[in-house]
Scaffold this motif. Structure first.
Motif, mmCIF file in Angstrom:
data_model
loop_
_atom_site.group_PDB
_atom_site.id
_atom_site.type_symbol
_atom_site.label_atom_id
_atom_site.label_comp_id
_atom_site.label_asym_id
_atom_site.label_seq_id
_atom_site.Cartn_x
_atom_site.Cartn_y
_atom_site.Cartn_z
ATOM 1 N N PHE A 45 -0.038 0.932 0.850
ATOM 2 C CA PHE A 45 0.201 -0.438 1.260
ATOM 3 C C PHE A 45 0.333 -1.269 -0.013
ATOM 4 O O PHE A 45 -0.542 -1.230 -0.881
ATOM 5 C CB PHE A 45 -0.985 -0.954 2.093
ATOM 6 N N CYS A 46 1.427 -2.006 -0.132
ATOM 7 C CA CYS A 46 1.677 -2.831 -1.310
ATOM 8 C C CYS A 46 2.002 -4.249 -0.846
ATOM 9 O O CYS A 46 2.920 -4.447 -0.044
ATOM 10 C CB CYS A 46 2.848 -2.256 -2.104
ATOM 11 N N ALA A 80 7.125 0.187 6.686
ATOM 12 C CA ALA A 80 7.320 -1.211 7.074
ATOM 13 C C ALA A 80 7.586 -2.017 5.806
ATOM 14 O O ALA A 80 7.195 -1.620 4.709
ATOM 15 C CB ALA A 80 6.092 -1.762 7.801
ATOM 16 N N ARG A 81 8.245 -3.160 6.005
ATOM 17 C CA ARG A 81 8.546 -4.043 4.889
ATOM 18 C C ARG A 81 8.859 -5.427 5.410
ATOM 19 O O ARG A 81 9.241 -5.575 6.567
ATOM 20 C CB ARG A 81 9.706 -3.509 4.062
ATOM 21 N N GLY A 82 8.700 -6.415 4.554
ATOM 22 C CA GLY A 82 9.115 -7.758 4.922
ATOM 23 C C GLY A 82 8.309 -8.837 4.245
ATOM 24 O O GLY A 82 7.212 -8.599 3.731
ATOM 25 N N THR A 125 5.395 -16.506 0.750
ATOM 26 C CA THR A 125 4.070 -16.329 0.159
ATOM 27 C C THR A 125 3.842 -14.914 -0.364
ATOM 28 O O THR A 125 2.853 -14.662 -1.040
ATOM 29 C CB THR A 125 2.961 -16.659 1.174
ATOM 30 N N GLY A 126 4.736 -13.999 -0.026
ATOM 31 C CA GLY A 126 4.537 -12.636 -0.490
ATOM 32 C C GLY A 126 5.540 -11.674 0.116
ATOM 33 O O GLY A 126 6.428 -12.065 0.877
ATOM 34 N N SER A 127 5.349 -10.406 -0.213
ATOM 35 C CA SER A 127 6.252 -9.356 0.224
ATOM 36 C C SER A 127 5.449 -8.081 0.477
ATOM 37 O O SER A 127 4.755 -7.601 -0.414
ATOM 38 C CB SER A 127 7.305 -9.124 -0.866
ATOM 39 N N VAL A 128 5.535 -7.577 1.706
ATOM 40 C CA VAL A 128 4.801 -6.385 2.131
ATOM 41 C C VAL A 128 5.728 -5.174 2.088
ATOM 42 O O VAL A 128 6.868 -5.239 2.558
ATOM 43 C CB VAL A 128 4.277 -6.552 3.574
ATOM 44 N N HIS A 129 5.219 -4.082 1.556
ATOM 45 C CA HIS A 129 5.921 -2.798 1.612
ATOM 46 C C HIS A 129 4.887 -1.709 1.879
ATOM 47 O O HIS A 129 3.909 -1.593 1.136
ATOM 48 C CB HIS A 129 6.666 -2.510 0.311
ATOM 49 N N ILE A 130 5.098 -0.969 2.943
ATOM 50 C CA ILE A 130 4.252 0.177 3.253
ATOM 51 C C ILE A 130 5.159 1.388 3.172
ATOM 52 O O ILE A 130 6.203 1.437 3.835
ATOM 53 C CB ILE A 130 3.621 0.056 4.657
ATOM 54 N N LEU A 131 4.792 2.349 2.341
ATOM 55 C CA LEU A 131 5.696 3.460 2.108
ATOM 56 C C LEU A 131 4.947 4.745 1.783
ATOM 57 O O LEU A 131 3.765 4.739 1.480
ATOM 58 C CB LEU A 131 6.705 3.116 1.022
ATOM 59 N N ARG A 143 -2.958 -0.281 -2.327
ATOM 60 C CA ARG A 143 -4.019 0.594 -1.833
ATOM 61 C C ARG A 143 -3.415 1.792 -1.121
ATOM 62 O O ARG A 143 -2.370 1.693 -0.486
ATOM 63 C CB ARG A 143 -4.905 -0.152 -0.816
ATOM 64 N N ARG A 144 -4.133 2.916 -1.219
ATOM 65 C CA ARG A 144 -3.806 4.025 -0.321
ATOM 66 C C ARG A 144 -3.958 3.494 1.085
ATOM 67 O O ARG A 144 -4.729 2.574 1.349
ATOM 68 C CB ARG A 144 -4.765 5.196 -0.534
ATOM 69 N N TRP A 145 -3.239 4.089 2.014
ATOM 70 C CA TRP A 145 -3.200 3.597 3.388
ATOM 71 C C TRP A 145 -2.994 4.806 4.290
ATOM 72 O O TRP A 145 -2.476 5.838 3.859
ATOM 73 C CB TRP A 145 -2.031 2.616 3.510
ATOM 74 N N HIS A 146 -3.388 4.680 5.529
ATOM 75 C CA HIS A 146 -3.141 5.752 6.496
ATOM 76 C C HIS A 146 -2.446 5.152 7.709
ATOM 77 O O HIS A 146 -2.951 4.212 8.320
ATOM 78 C CB HIS A 146 -4.438 6.432 6.929
ATOM 79 N N ASN A 147 -1.304 5.691 8.061
ATOM 80 C CA ASN A 147 -0.493 5.208 9.173
ATOM 81 C C ASN A 147 -1.133 5.647 10.492
ATOM 82 O O ASN A 147 -0.808 6.691 11.045
ATOM 83 C CB ASN A 147 0.932 5.752 9.041
ATOM 84 N N SER A 148 -2.037 4.832 11.010
ATOM 85 C CA SER A 148 -2.786 5.176 12.220
ATOM 86 C C SER A 148 -1.910 5.297 13.452
ATOM 87 O O SER A 148 -2.259 6.016 14.393
ATOM 88 C CB SER A 148 -3.876 4.125 12.487
ATOM 89 N N LEU A 149 -0.781 4.601 13.467
ATOM 90 C CA LEU A 149 0.114 4.649 14.633
ATOM 91 C C LEU A 149 1.159 5.755 14.517
ATOM 92 O O LEU A 149 1.797 6.108 15.506
ATOM 93 C CB LEU A 149 0.806 3.299 14.824
#
Length: 182
Positions: free
Chosen positions: A4-5, A37-39, A49-55, A84-90
């Motif tokens: 997650f970034c 995900a991104r946006g 306010t920011g930019s999300v990227h999950i990859l 952070r490391r992240w885990h795609n729960s879905l």
């Protein structure tokens, strides 16, 4: 490994971000196949306010390179980066979510645990969730928080996705699907 970034904008950096949008998208195009995900995030008046990227990337070094080689970061558009490391729960991407439901906004909700937890945290569930997963330590041994993308009628309802007795410093940001316009 999933990461997650969240690049948080430096106040007043919207003009710089707007000038760099093509550089940002060109950079992100290189990672399109790895995106969950991104946006952008923004205020109620539309200010970025920011930019999300999950990859999904091979390792923490690749994640750090992704976050800190991003053109906006290099140009000083961001005040900080949450990586952070992240885990795609879905187990899906935002593109699997579909068009969403009318009358609802999309939000990023971040919550941080009081102390790192060695035990897994039950992730939120529900049809309004777009992406959800724990924020993890670098070795993925500890849960440090939760990151959730969801639809809700307002920010207060979005905040309710995280139990207030489990998380501190809960942040709620308006968010929208990102990427190149069609």
């Amino acid at each position: 490994m999933e990461f997650f970034c969240y690049h948080r904008d430096r106040p007043g950096s919207t003009p710089l971000r707007n000038r760099m949008v093509e550089q940002h998208w060109s950079y992100m195009d290189r990672f399109a196949a790895t995106m969950i995900a991104r946006g952008p995030t923004f205020t109620s008046d539309g200010t970025l306010t920011g930019s999300v990227h999950i990859l999904d990337l091979p390792d923490p070094a690749a994640a750090r390179a992704f976050a800190f080689d991003e053109p906006g970061y290099q140009a000083g558009a961001y005040r900080d980066v949450l990586l952070r490391r992240w885990h795609n729960s879905l187990g899906r991407t935002m593109w699997d979510f579909g068009d969403g439901r009318p009358g609802l906004d999309r939000y990023l909700v971040l919550g941080f645990t009081l102390e790192p937890l060695a035990d897994a945290v039950e992730p939120p569930q529900g049809e309004a969730l777009i992406a959800s997963g724990p924020l993890l330590s670098d070795d993925a041994a500890l849960v440090l928080g939760m990151a959730v993308l969801l639809e809700a009628p307002d920010a207060d309802r979005a905040r309710e996705v995280l139990a207030p007795d489990r998380y501190v410093g809960v942040e709620v940001h308006l968010w929208q699907f990102g990427g190149r316009p069609d």
